[in-house]
Design an enzyme around this catalytic site. Structure first.
Site, PDB file in Angstrom:
ATOM      1  N   ARG A   1      -1.948  -0.860   3.984  1.00  0.00           N
ATOM      2  CA  ARG A   1      -3.323  -0.781   4.450  1.00  0.00           C
ATOM      3  C   ARG A   1      -3.637   0.425   5.324  1.00  0.00           C
ATOM      4  NH1 ARG A   1      -6.950  -5.520   7.291  1.00  0.00           N
ATOM      5  NH2 ARG A   1      -8.926  -4.473   7.040  1.00  0.00           N
ATOM      6  N   ASP A   2      -2.784   0.820   6.255  1.00  0.00           N
ATOM      7  CA  ASP A   2      -3.041   1.991   7.098  1.00  0.00           C
ATOM      8  C   ASP A   2      -1.816   2.904   7.065  1.00  0.00           C
ATOM      9  OD1 ASP A   2      -4.438   3.691   8.799  1.00  0.00           O
ATOM     10  OD2 ASP A   2      -3.843   2.632  10.611  1.00  0.00           O
ATOM     11  N   PHE A   3      -1.422   3.294   5.859  1.00  0.00           N
ATOM     12  CA  PHE A   3      -0.246   4.133   5.674  1.00  0.00           C
ATOM     13  C   PHE A   3      -0.608   5.565   6.021  1.00  0.00           C
ATOM     14  CE2 PHE A   3       2.880   6.231   2.706  1.00  0.00           C
ATOM     15  CZ  PHE A   3       4.003   5.854   3.425  1.00  0.00           C
TER      16      PHE A   3
END
Length: 106
Positions: free
Chosen positions: A25-27
């Protein structure tokens, strides 16, 4: 290349091996920690357990600007391809030495 390969293997594990599969999701680049010998480790998980079709729609967009897909920003559609897009951004940062967003030009 060792950093990119290790990060890709981490995403592959989350998408294909983990039970249940996970979207990161927030790579982003700052979420890749380095051990001795430049061995990458993924950190700071804001992940979402996958549903049956490996996608989910969110009503609010969370994440770091520059790393998430246009589909996620516009309609909240999050899939494993969203992580692949983020990986591509990270790869560009690695090979160019440039940040994804230049805060001095804003």
């Amino acid at each position: 290349m060792k950093i990119a390969a290790g990060a890709a293997k981490g995403l592959e594990y989350l998408h294909d091996t983990a039970n249940p599969p996970v979207i990161y999701r927030d790579f982003k680049f700052s979420n890749i920690l380095m051990e001795e010998g430049f061995l990458p480790k993924l950190s700071d998980f804001h992940m979402f357990g996958l549903v049956g079709d490996k996608s989910h729609v969110f009503h609010q967009c969370y994440g770091t600007r520059g790393y998430f897909t246009p589909e996620y920003f516009m309609i909240g559609q999050l899939t494993v391809k969203s992580d692949v897009y983020s990986f591509g951004v990270i790869f560009l940062e690695l090979i160019t030495g440039q940040k994804v967003i230049d805060s001095t030009s804003l």
